[in-house]
Scaffold this motif. Structure first.
Motif, PDB file in Angstrom:
ATOM      1  N   UNK A  44      86.311  87.004  45.075  1.00  0.00           N
ATOM      2  CA  UNK A  44      86.286  85.792  45.881  1.00  0.00           C
ATOM      3  C   UNK A  44      84.915  85.160  45.950  1.00  0.00           C
ATOM      4  N   UNK A  45      84.831  84.090  46.714  1.00  0.00           N
ATOM      5  CA  UNK A  45      83.569  83.383  46.924  1.00  0.00           C
ATOM      6  C   UNK A  45      82.545  84.341  47.523  1.00  0.00           C
ATOM      7  N   UNK A  46      81.371  84.398  46.941  1.00  0.00           N
ATOM      8  CA  UNK A  46      80.300  85.238  47.467  1.00  0.00           C
ATOM      9  C   UNK A  46      80.266  86.647  46.915  1.00  0.00           C
ATOM     10  N   UNK A  47      81.372  87.083  46.309  1.00  0.00           N
ATOM     11  CA  UNK A  47      81.393  88.437  45.744  1.00  0.00           C
ATOM     12  C   UNK A  47      80.569  88.484  44.450  1.00  0.00           C
ATOM     13  N   UNK A  85     100.866  74.130  44.228  1.00  0.00           N
ATOM     14  CA  UNK A  85     100.536  74.167  45.655  1.00  0.00           C
ATOM     15  C   UNK A  85      99.070  73.834  45.901  1.00  0.00           C
ATOM     16  N   UNK A  86      98.180  74.289  45.013  1.00  0.00           N
ATOM     17  CA  UNK A  86      96.765  74.150  45.315  1.00  0.00           C
ATOM     18  C   UNK A  86      95.901  73.950  44.089  1.00  0.00           C
ATOM     19  N   UNK A  87      94.695  73.488  44.363  1.00  0.00           N
ATOM     20  CA  UNK A  87      93.658  73.311  43.345  1.00  0.00           C
ATOM     21  C   UNK A  87      92.477  74.182  43.764  1.00  0.00           C
ATOM     22  N   UNK A  88      91.832  74.828  42.790  1.00  0.00           N
ATOM     23  CA  UNK A  88      90.798  75.797  43.166  1.00  0.00           C
ATOM     24  C   UNK A  88      89.748  75.913  42.055  1.00  0.00           C
ATOM     25  N   UNK A  89      88.470  76.005  42.414  1.00  0.00           N
ATOM     26  CA  UNK A  89      87.457  76.288  41.388  1.00  0.00           C
ATOM     27  C   UNK A  89      87.549  77.741  40.923  1.00  0.00           C
ATOM     28  N   UNK A 117      87.433  83.357  41.964  1.00  0.00           N
ATOM     29  CA  UNK A 117      88.306  82.248  42.356  1.00  0.00           C
ATOM     30  C   UNK A 117      87.937  81.835  43.775  1.00  0.00           C
ATOM     31  N   UNK A 118      87.820  80.540  44.003  1.00  0.00           N
ATOM     32  CA  UNK A 118      87.434  80.021  45.312  1.00  0.00           C
ATOM     33  C   UNK A 118      88.613  79.915  46.261  1.00  0.00           C
ATOM     34  N   UNK A 119      88.458  79.051  47.242  1.00  0.00           N
ATOM     35  CA  UNK A 119      89.500  78.824  48.245  1.00  0.00           C
ATOM     36  C   UNK A 119      90.281  77.578  47.851  1.00  0.00           C
ATOM     37  N   UNK A 120      91.594  77.700  47.636  1.00  0.00           N
ATOM     38  CA  UNK A 120      92.364  76.529  47.192  1.00  0.00           C
ATOM     39  C   UNK A 120      92.516  75.489  48.298  1.00  0.00           C
ATOM     40  N   UNK A 185      72.796  86.290  33.763  1.00  0.00           N
ATOM     41  CA  UNK A 185      72.067  87.554  33.787  1.00  0.00           C
ATOM     42  C   UNK A 185      71.880  87.981  35.243  1.00  0.00           C
ATOM     43  N   UNK A 186      71.685  89.279  35.445  1.00  0.00           N
ATOM     44  CA  UNK A 186      71.508  89.759  36.815  1.00  0.00           C
ATOM     45  C   UNK A 186      70.402  88.988  37.534  1.00  0.00           C
ATOM     46  N   UNK A 187      70.680  88.624  38.775  1.00  0.00           N
ATOM     47  CA  UNK A 187      69.752  87.810  39.560  1.00  0.00           C
ATOM     48  C   UNK A 187      70.166  86.358  39.646  1.00  0.00           C
ATOM     49  N   UNK A 188      71.013  85.909  38.705  1.00  0.00           N
ATOM     50  CA  UNK A 188      71.505  84.528  38.750  1.00  0.00           C
ATOM     51  C   UNK A 188      72.495  84.349  39.902  1.00  0.00           C
ATOM     52  N   UNK A 189      72.631  83.087  40.322  1.00  0.00           N
ATOM     53  CA  UNK A 189      73.740  82.675  41.183  1.00  0.00           C
ATOM     54  C   UNK A 189      74.454  81.544  40.450  1.00  0.00           C
ATOM     55  N   UNK A 190      75.754  81.721  40.240  1.00  0.00           N
ATOM     56  CA  UNK A 190      76.537  80.715  39.511  1.00  0.00           C
ATOM     57  C   UNK A 190      77.509  80.054  40.481  1.00  0.00           C
ATOM     58  N   UNK A 191      77.548  78.717  40.410  1.00  0.00           N
ATOM     59  CA  UNK A 191      78.440  77.940  41.269  1.00  0.00           C
ATOM     60  C   UNK A 191      79.387  77.124  40.392  1.00  0.00           C
ATOM     61  N   UNK A 192      80.642  77.066  40.810  1.00  0.00           N
ATOM     62  CA  UNK A 192      81.626  76.185  40.185  1.00  0.00           C
ATOM     63  C   UNK A 192      82.172  75.287  41.285  1.00  0.00           C
ATOM     64  N   UNK A 193      81.995  73.980  41.119  1.00  0.00           N
ATOM     65  CA  UNK A 193      82.429  73.032  42.144  1.00  0.00           C
ATOM     66  C   UNK A 193      83.426  72.051  41.552  1.00  0.00           C
ATOM     67  N   UNK A 194      84.498  71.822  42.278  1.00  0.00           N
ATOM     68  CA  UNK A 194      85.402  70.713  41.985  1.00  0.00           C
ATOM     69  C   UNK A 194      85.148  69.694  43.079  1.00  0.00           C
ATOM     70  N   UNK A 195      84.452  68.594  42.785  1.00  0.00           N
ATOM     71  CA  UNK A 195      84.120  67.632  43.836  1.00  0.00           C
ATOM     72  C   UNK A 195      85.383  67.166  44.570  1.00  0.00           C
ATOM     73  N   UNK A 196      85.308  67.161  45.878  1.00  0.00           N
ATOM     74  CA  UNK A 196      86.454  66.781  46.697  1.00  0.00           C
ATOM     75  C   UNK A 196      87.410  67.922  46.977  1.00  0.00           C
ATOM     76  N   UNK A 197      87.186  69.067  46.350  1.00  0.00           N
ATOM     77  CA  UNK A 197      88.051  70.239  46.533  1.00  0.00           C
ATOM     78  C   UNK A 197      87.263  71.390  47.155  1.00  0.00           C
ATOM     79  N   UNK A 198      86.184  71.802  46.490  1.00  0.00           N
ATOM     80  CA  UNK A 198      85.416  72.906  47.036  1.00  0.00           C
ATOM     81  C   UNK A 198      84.500  73.511  46.004  1.00  0.00           C
ATOM     82  N   UNK A 199      83.716  74.475  46.478  1.00  0.00           N
ATOM     83  CA  UNK A 199      82.697  75.110  45.640  1.00  0.00           C
ATOM     84  C   UNK A 199      82.841  76.626  45.733  1.00  0.00           C
ATOM     85  N   UNK A 200      82.599  77.277  44.619  1.00  0.00           N
ATOM     86  CA  UNK A 200      82.668  78.735  44.492  1.00  0.00           C
ATOM     87  C   UNK A 200      81.285  79.205  44.060  1.00  0.00           C
TER      88      UNK A 200
END
Ligand code: MG
Length: 218
Positions: A44-47, A85-89, A117-120, A185-200
């Protein structure tokens, strides 16, 4: 809306953006290229995404995910979106060297934690063709894709998959990644965002397990 911690199945689409197919030295296939990620890969998000040191280059693939609501089998393209039902990053994390070496992608795509997978959010009222997806690593944009640039639109993908498998409530479909895939690589933070939906967002950490032992004779 809630997402099952382990969706019944996770269907994925390969090479659905021409520019991404090109960056991997491929072309868009003549019909959708479908593969599966195991439900045990979901986080999930943050894991943390856990990167095995022995597995070579690991890459992000930010994608627009959809969550099935009403089961579908042999759905039509016109009706396909009514099953969503839902859209999710979603991040289709990939061990790129193993993907090339193995041919079959189960291992390269299926490591534990390789399916953040983020929050749908509810799909009602959303037009899938105007969705966008942005991937950032350590705050820097690496990928920015638009659903309108997909080789096979989302509704087509849903209908296509439903010709061979029953899409069940809670199933997830990852609709392919745009160009700009790159290393994690270890130490990175990766984000996936669907504008108007949410960010992971997920941190990347190392796993120092040794990997497979050398082949032994019987
Ligand atoms: Mg992908």
């Amino acid at each position: 809306m809630p997402l099952a911690r382990r969706p019944p199945k996770i269907l994925c689409v390969g090479r659905n953006y021409a520019a991404h197919a090109a960056e991997l030295g491929s072309e868009v296939p003549s019909e959708p290229l479908i593969f599966l990620k195991p439900p045990s890969a979901v986080i999930g998000d943050g894991d943390p995404i856990v990167v095995p040191g022995w597995a070579g280059r690991i890459e992000h693939e930010g994608e627009i995910g959809i969550v099935i609501g009403r089961p579908a089998r042999n759905a039509t393209v016109d009706d396909a979106w009514t099953h969503v039902a839902g859209i999710v990053p979603l991040n289709d994390v990939t061990a790129r060297e193993l993907q090339r070496r193995d041919g079959q992608w189960s291992r390269a795509k299926g490591f534990d934690s390789f399916c953040p997978i983020g929050t749908p959010v509810a799909a009602t009222g959303k037009d899938p063709q105007v969705l966008e997806v942005v991937t950032r690593v350590n705050g820097v944009v690496r990928q920015h894709g638009r659903a309108s640039a997909m080789a096979f639109p989302i509704s087509y993908l849903i209908a296509y998959c439903s010709t061979f498998t029953t899409l069940e409530e809670g199933d997830v479909l990852a609709t392919g990644t745009p160009e700009g895939v790159g290393p994690l690589v270890p130490g990175d933070v990766v984000e996936v965002e669907i504008p108007g939906v949410g960010c992971l967002a997920n941190p990347v950490i190392a796993d120092n397990a040794p990997g497979p032992e050398p082949r032994r004779k019987a």
